[in-house]
Enzyme design. Structure first.
Site, short mmCIF file in Angstrom:
data_model
loop_
_atom_site.label_atom_id
_atom_site.label_comp_id
_atom_site.label_asym_id
_atom_site.label_seq_id
_atom_site.Cartn_x
_atom_site.Cartn_y
_atom_site.Cartn_z
N CYS A 333 59.68 -41.66 57.14
CA CYS A 333 61.13 -41.78 57.29
C CYS A 333 61.60 -42.39 58.61
O CYS A 333 62.42 -43.31 58.60
CB CYS A 333 61.85 -40.47 57.02
SG CYS A 333 60.84 -39.02 57.00
N ARG A 362 48.40 -35.60 58.61
CA ARG A 362 48.96 -34.31 58.99
C ARG A 362 47.82 -33.40 59.35
O ARG A 362 46.89 -33.22 58.57
CB ARG A 362 49.76 -33.71 57.82
CG ARG A 362 50.91 -34.62 57.43
CD ARG A 362 51.68 -34.11 56.25
NE ARG A 362 52.71 -35.09 55.91
CZ ARG A 362 53.58 -34.94 54.92
NH1 ARG A 362 53.54 -33.87 54.18
NH2 ARG A 362 54.49 -35.87 54.69
N GLN A 380 51.56 -41.06 50.44
CA GLN A 380 52.67 -40.82 49.52
C GLN A 380 53.13 -42.11 48.87
O GLN A 380 53.10 -43.16 49.50
CB GLN A 380 53.86 -40.20 50.28
CG GLN A 380 53.57 -38.82 50.81
CD GLN A 380 54.79 -38.19 51.45
OE1 GLN A 380 55.63 -38.89 52.02
NE2 GLN A 380 54.90 -36.89 51.36
N ASP A 382 55.92 -43.34 48.69
CA ASP A 382 57.14 -42.95 49.39
C ASP A 382 58.23 -44.01 49.27
O ASP A 382 57.94 -45.19 49.08
CB ASP A 382 56.78 -42.78 50.88
CG ASP A 382 57.68 -41.80 51.58
OD1 ASP A 382 58.55 -41.21 50.92
OD2 ASP A 382 57.50 -41.63 52.80
N HIS A 384 62.60 -44.57 50.74
CA HIS A 384 63.83 -44.02 51.32
C HIS A 384 64.99 -44.87 50.85
O HIS A 384 64.95 -46.09 50.96
CB HIS A 384 63.74 -43.99 52.84
CG HIS A 384 62.75 -42.98 53.33
ND1 HIS A 384 61.42 -43.30 53.54
CD2 HIS A 384 62.87 -41.64 53.56
CE1 HIS A 384 60.78 -42.20 53.91
NE2 HIS A 384 61.62 -41.18 53.93
N LYS A 463 67.26 -30.32 47.89
CA LYS A 463 66.18 -31.15 47.38
C LYS A 463 65.80 -30.73 45.97
O LYS A 463 66.14 -29.63 45.52
CB LYS A 463 64.96 -31.07 48.29
CG LYS A 463 64.39 -29.67 48.43
CD LYS A 463 63.11 -29.66 49.25
CE LYS A 463 62.50 -28.26 49.30
NZ LYS A 463 61.20 -28.23 49.95
N HIS A 509 65.04 -39.15 50.58
CA HIS A 509 63.58 -39.25 50.73
C HIS A 509 63.01 -38.96 49.35
O HIS A 509 63.38 -37.98 48.74
CB HIS A 509 63.02 -38.17 51.65
CG HIS A 509 63.66 -38.08 53.00
ND1 HIS A 509 63.02 -38.46 54.14
CD2 HIS A 509 64.87 -37.63 53.39
CE1 HIS A 509 63.80 -38.24 55.18
NE2 HIS A 509 64.93 -37.74 54.75
#
Length: 638
Positions: A333, A362, A380, A382, A384, A463, A509
């Site tokens: 992000c 992580r 991910q 991912d 945005h 979320k 996200h």
RNA sequence: GCCGGAGUAGCUCAGCUGGUAGAGCGCCUCUCUUGUAAAGAGGAUGCCAGGGGUUCGAGUCCCCUCUCCGGCUCCA
């Protein structure tokens, strides 16, 4: 008074009659076998009174697979466990012991640690109790009396439980053991035909790691030995689907302690990965996403601005460099927001959808890693989405539709969960009212069933999470769609609106598969390693019967391009090579010998189904197995 | 991070109370040239997770570390 039976007949009972009284009025056999009474659909202890007009239904020992009946059996089993442990280990303190999905547990505070070898003698003691016979009785007492009683018994955990319990305090007694308990319980121990202790674990008192760690003993119980055997058999079969085992067997990936939580992807695993990646790109392009690429490491200054430094630092890998510190990104992000903020933006550009499947790192706490489902490198799928307030609902809808498309593609069963405002949050209540409503509206418009997880949202917005279960029933979060009204401002994202004023965009996200690692892990278990044709690492294997067929087999394989075809021309017998292909779960095997030609291919599907098709027919069949070739062009459902 | 358990060949595992390592599959070689789930014969393969200790001697006993497994906690 009267109660109503399942056949709508009415049963006349004296005032204050219990469930057990009602069962006796119907018949002695029922009274003997009853384990609980369902009143208006809700389970109630047999010892409790019924009220006029209630609709009752009895569950008996014959409802041996009914969850409510098993719950009662297992709750009582937990009490037998506690009784046995107290007898065998003087000085032990007892905490709580509820039934759970496949059994029960009881938490204890042992004066001396115990080990798995102790389970056997505890189990024997419980069996002895069952053989000896136990009956449960129930009493209700005043709160003060309960406290006194447990203080006298030196059971501090029970005292604390009484203090925080709501409603009346009830006690259940079997033998010389009395426990604080809401119920329900069996009449006696006779229905417990199978009892087994399954494990030992540490567990924090009240689930809080700041509290003392107790010893949790897990067990299970059934109404018959056959049910227990079947349960153990199911567990065994589930283990055969475990992605960690299949991953090695099928040569997909391996893990090494040289980099814990970071899989080495072998060629076959990489094929699956790349097919998912191709699907991701194809769909993203069709749904108006732009692919971007942002740095893997950023100066700590960015993480301070985004808030990660404060909230997430312990999970970040840091790279010290002279006088400052870089961090490997744990999320995309901030990078995407930097990219957005780099230019002056107009409302006409919105919604702007940035996608990137970068590897994220992580530093998960030791002891939390788990095969592919809990890793340190998280890739991910991912994206945005930068949008205006008015666009939120449509964009959430688009994400959910996309998620549904992906899950349906694999026939995966997922559950959608809406998480709402947490106690610790930023932003006004009116803002939360609006954003929560937008998410809920999108869920309803897409026609998705969902549950609500009150207070589990992120501090910056509500979320929607997608959860799935692995082969052993453990739930994993896969996709997530989160609304963020906070971070964009922190990073300095803004756009010029139609009113010629500066506004901060909302950011959604979203990751749909979640991560490639976890998704492939779950897919492996879902298919038990027999992947559908379009992602199968090897799609077709050609087996030349004899040496003289090898050239023709290679020609056939070449003619099947662009599918992933192998020729197995090894010296093994045809039978052995077929077995190998079956074990490797290859979708199609073509045996090629004197009898075959392009007009007549001998086709064997994984599992043994056989057919004879021409090359053209076979190709036509294969095309139907590849979703986007079969005419399943992606389309936005609305 | 916490509790309990485990790490032996590429894989699955045996190795009792200490005496220097085994099986099946896989791999390699040879024979066979195959017809829809295992042809036959021979052979190689180990820092017994790593480090320290006890002992004449350690895969086996003790300590530490790492990793993995089952849970707990955590999980943007």
């Amino acid at each position: 008074m009267k109660v109503v039976l399942p056949d709508n007949a009415e049963l006349e009972l004296p005032e204050g009659a219990s469930g057990l009284d009602a069962a006796r009025a119907i018949g002695p056999k029922l009274a003997e076998q009853a384990v609980l009474v369902e009143v208006d659909g809700k389970p109630r202890d047999l010892r409790l009174p019924l009220a006029n007009g209630e609709r009752v239904r009895f569950l008996t020992t014959r409802d041996s697979s009914d969850p409510a009946a098993l719950y009662v059996l297992r709750h009582s089993s937990a009490h037998l466990l506690a009784e046995a442990v107290r007898r065998l280990y003087p000085g032990v303190k007892i905490a709580i012991g509820p039934p759970i999905e496949n059994g029960f547990y009881y938490d204890f505070d042992f004066p001396e640690p115990i080990s798995e070898s102790d389970l056997e003698r505890i189990e024997e003691e419980v069996r002895r109790e069952i053989a000896e016979g136990r009956e449960w009785s129930r009493e209700e007492i005043a709160r003060d009396d309960a406290v006194k009683r447990f203080e006298a018994e030196d059971e501090p955990y029970k005292v604390e439980l009484v203090d925080t319990a709501e409603g009346d305090i009830s006690l259940y007694t079997q033998g010389d053991f009395t426990d604080l308990c809401r119920g329900l319980h069996l009449q006696n121990a006779r229905p417990i035909k199978a009892f087994k202790l399954t494990g030992l674990a540490g567990a924090y008192w009240r689930g809080d790691e700041r509290n003392r760690q107790l010893t949790r003993i897990y067990g299970t119980a059934f109404y018959s030995q056959a049910d227990l055997d079947a349960y153990l058999e199911r567990l065994e079969q589930a283990r055969a689907r475990d992605h960690r085992r299949l991953g090695v067997q099928l040569d997909l990936f391996h893990l090494d302690e040289i980099s814990p939580g970071s899989p080495f992807w072998h060629p076959k695993g990489a094929v699956i990965w790349n097919e998912l990646e191709a699907m991701r790109r194809r769909e993203n392009a069709a749904r108006g996403y732009s692919e971007v690429r942002t740095p893997l490491i950023f100066d700590k200054a960015l993480w301070e601005r985004s808030g990660h430094w404060e909230k997430f630092r312990e999970n970040m890998f840091l790279i010290p460099e002279d006088d400052h510190i870089f961090a490997i990104k744990p999320m995309n992000c901030p990078g995407h927001m930097m990219l957005f903020a780099q230019q002056l933006r107009s409302y006409r550009e919105l919604p702007l959808r940035y996608a990137e499947a970068a590897p994220l790192h992580r530093n998960e706490r030791a002891g939390t890693l788990h095969g592919l489902t809990r890793v340190r490198i998280v890739t991910q799928d991912d994206a945005h989405i930068f949008c205006t307030r008015e666009q939120i609902e449509d964009e959430i809808f688009g994400c959910l539709d996309y998620a549904k498309f992906v899950y349906d593609l694999f026939g995966l069963e997922s559950s959608f969960e809406l998480s709402t405002r947490p106690e610790n949050r930023l932003g006004a209540d009116e803002e939360w009212d609006f954003t929560e409503a937008a998410l809920q509206a999108a869920l309803e418009r897409r026609g998705l069933e969902f549950s609500v997880n009150e207070g589990d949202g992120a501090f910056y917005g509500p979320k929607i999470d997608l959860h799935m279960r692995d082969s052993l029933g453990r739930a994993w979060q896969m996709g997530t769609v989160q609304l963020d009204a906070l971070t964009p401002a922190r990073i300095g994202c803004s756009y010029v609106g139609a009113d010629n004023a500066e506004h901060v965009p909302y950011v959604i996200h979203r990751a749909l598969m979640g991560s490639f690692e976890r998704f492939i892990g779950i897919l492996t278990e879902h298919y038990a390693g027999a992947f559908p044709f379009w992602i199968a690492p090897v799609q077709i294997r050609v087996l030349p019967v004899g040496e003289s067929h090898r050239d023709a087999a290679h020609e056939l394989a070449a003619g099947l391009a662009p599918y992933r075809v192998e020729v197995d021309a090894s010296d093994d017998t045809v039978g052995k090579r077929i077995r190998n292909a079956e074990v490797e779960k290859i979708p199609f095997v073509l045996v090629y010998g004197d009898k075959e030609s392009e007009d007549a291919l001998a086709i064997r599907e994984h599992g043994g189904l056989k057919d004879t098709l021409s090359l053209q027919e076979f190709r036509a069949k294969l095309a139907t197995l590849v979703p986007w070739q079969a005419g399943a062009e992606p389309s936005l459902t609305s």
